[in-house]
Design a protein around this motif. Structure first.
Motif, short mmCIF file in Angstrom:
data_model
loop_
_atom_site.label_atom_id
_atom_site.label_comp_id
_atom_site.label_asym_id
_atom_site.label_seq_id
_atom_site.Cartn_x
_atom_site.Cartn_y
_atom_site.Cartn_z
N THR A 182 0.82 -1.21 0.00
CA THR A 182 0.00 0.00 0.00
C THR A 182 0.86 1.26 0.00
O THR A 182 0.48 2.26 -0.60
CB THR A 182 -0.94 0.02 1.21
OG1 THR A 182 -0.18 -0.03 2.40
CG2 THR A 182 -1.94 -1.11 1.14
N SER A 183 2.01 1.22 0.67
CA SER A 183 2.89 2.40 0.67
C SER A 183 3.45 2.64 -0.73
O SER A 183 3.65 3.79 -1.14
CB SER A 183 3.99 2.24 1.70
OG SER A 183 4.86 1.20 1.34
N LEU B 156 1.89 1.85 -3.53
CA LEU B 156 0.74 2.34 -4.29
C LEU B 156 0.49 3.81 -3.98
O LEU B 156 0.21 4.61 -4.89
CB LEU B 156 -0.49 1.50 -3.98
CG LEU B 156 -1.73 1.79 -4.82
CD1 LEU B 156 -1.45 1.56 -6.29
CD2 LEU B 156 -2.87 0.91 -4.36
N VAL B 157 0.60 4.20 -2.72
CA VAL B 157 0.41 5.59 -2.33
C VAL B 157 1.48 6.47 -2.95
O VAL B 157 1.19 7.57 -3.44
CB VAL B 157 0.40 5.71 -0.78
CG1 VAL B 157 0.48 7.17 -0.35
CG2 VAL B 157 -0.84 5.06 -0.20
#
Length: 162
Positions: free
Chosen positions: A2-3, A5-6
């Protein structure tokens, strides 16, 4: 996961912001060019009409009319540049000489001096038209696109290699 993707999403949003900012800047630049063209063209037509009216009428030219033309020509110096000034000043000087003689350009002068005046005014107006044309083209240097920058810097190298 997720990091990553962010961070990718943040970079994409930043790139989108840059693209929008560049588009706004490009639009503002185009608007400036169009506005400047409009001002220059209106002044150019105004000067042509006024000179034609003063020189084309069969009545004596008043000095105040030539002075008003000189004021308008001074505005042209700021909108166009210094190379416009010389032909306009030649026309104004010729019209002032007619106004000083208190005669009409057509009837109150000898044929030789009227022919010389015609040559000065017509030559200066032709020079004014040529100089003004350079300022009123719509293909003035505009901001380049991102692709143009990439192409000139990396694709078409100055040494001729691709």
């Amino acid at each position: 996961m997720t990091s990553e993707l962010v961070s990718i999403l943040a970079a994409a949003i930043a790139f989108l912001g840059i693209c929008i900012a560049w588009g706004q800047w490009h639009t503002a630049r185009q608007s400036l060019v169009l506005s400047l063209f409009d001002k220059r063209y209106n002044l150019y037509r105004s000067l042509q009409i006024e000179i034609g009216r003063l020189y084309g009428e069969c009545k004596p030219i008043q000095m105040i009319e030539v002075d008003n033309l000189a004021i308008e020509a001074h505005t042209a110096f700021f909108l166009f540049g210094p190379d416009i000034n010389t032909p306009l000043q030649n026309v104004i000087s010729a019209l002032k000489s007619v106004a000083r003689q208190d005669s009409s350009p057509v009837s109150g002068m000898s044929s030789q001096s009227a022919a010389e005046l015609d040559d000065i005014i017509n030559g200066s107006l032709a020079e004014f038209d040529r100089a003004a044309l350079e300022y009123m083209r719509m293909d003035q240097k505009l901001p380049i696109t991102l692709w143009d920058a990439i192409r000139t810097r990396w694709v078409n190298r100055p040494d001729g290699t691709v």
